[in-house]
Scaffold this motif. Structure first.
Motif, short mmCIF file in Angstrom:
data_model
loop_
_atom_site.label_atom_id
_atom_site.label_comp_id
_atom_site.label_asym_id
_atom_site.label_seq_id
_atom_site.Cartn_x
_atom_site.Cartn_y
_atom_site.Cartn_z
N LEU A 34 13.69 -2.47 7.41
CA LEU A 34 14.21 -1.22 6.84
C LEU A 34 14.52 -1.54 5.49
CD1 LEU A 34 16.75 -0.29 9.63
CD2 LEU A 34 15.07 1.01 8.76
N GLY A 35 15.06 -3.05 5.19
CA GLY A 35 15.17 -3.30 3.61
C GLY A 35 13.88 -3.06 2.65
N LYS A 36 12.83 -3.32 3.33
CA LYS A 36 11.45 -3.29 2.61
C LYS A 36 11.29 -1.72 2.49
CE LYS A 36 6.51 -3.88 2.80
NZ LYS A 36 5.47 -4.30 4.11
N MET A 37 11.55 -0.90 3.54
CA MET A 37 11.51 0.50 3.30
C MET A 37 12.51 1.09 2.10
SD MET A 37 13.09 3.49 4.08
CE MET A 37 14.32 3.09 5.58
N LEU A 38 13.56 0.56 2.12
CA LEU A 38 14.40 0.87 1.06
C LEU A 38 14.05 0.78 -0.16
CD1 LEU A 38 17.86 0.38 2.75
CD2 LEU A 38 17.01 2.51 2.19
N ALA A 39 13.27 -0.47 -0.29
CA ALA A 39 12.77 -0.88 -1.99
C ALA A 39 11.67 0.04 -2.15
CB ALA A 39 12.27 -2.17 -1.59
N ILE A 40 11.14 0.79 -1.37
CA ILE A 40 9.84 1.65 -1.59
C ILE A 40 10.29 3.31 -1.71
CG2 ILE A 40 7.73 2.51 -0.73
CD1 ILE A 40 7.19 -0.25 0.38
N ASN A 41 10.95 3.48 -0.54
CA ASN A 41 11.49 5.00 -0.38
C ASN A 41 12.24 5.39 -1.28
OD1 ASN A 41 13.02 7.24 0.83
ND2 ASN A 41 11.71 7.22 2.26
#
Length: 142
Positions: A42-49
């Protein structure tokens, strides 16, 4: 997806699916049995989204490692306005990671860290953020 018990694998799959999604603006994974690895995804997703505005991962066993993964991602995400990490066994280490990301980030409006293991040390770190971050208007440590 709240209360759906999607588990770690489901949490990782949701995170990957939302990395480049432009339509979902709110995600609730409350009580979904997501864990540390899912929090990292989810952290990785937040860095992109750049379209997700609200994330609630309350009532999951994220601990300090999972909480810190989400906290660090906040420095790379400029759009999330509300984050709830209530009752996730998060302590001062995760709060410190979150606070270091929020110091210069003026889009977060609501932060829920209630029912965790935050002590005076974590509260002090949060108070330092509040001194310079004027967009954060709702904080729950209850």
């Amino acid at each position: 997806l709240g209360q759906q018990l999607i588990g770690e694998g489901g949490g990782i799959a949701v995170a990957r699916a939302l990395e480049y999604n432009e339509y979902v603006t709110s995600l609730s994974l409350v009580g979904s049995s997501v864990s540390v690895k899912a929090a990292a995804a989810l952290g990785k997703m937040l860095a992109i989204n750049r379209d997700l505005l609200s994330l609630d991962v309350s009532n999951n066993a994220l601990g300090n490692v999972g909480g810190a993964a989400l906290g660090k991602a906040m420095s790379l995400n400029g759009t999330l306005k509300a984050l709830a990490i209530s009752n996730c066994k998060v302590g001062d280490g995760a709060v410190a990671a979150l606070c270091s990301s929020l110091v210069n980030r003026n889009t977060m409006v609501r932060l829920n860290l209630s029912k965790n293991q935050v002590t005076c040390k974590g509260a002090l770190a949060l108070s330092q953020v509040l001194a310079c971050n004027h967009s954060l208007t709702h904080v729950d440590l209850g």
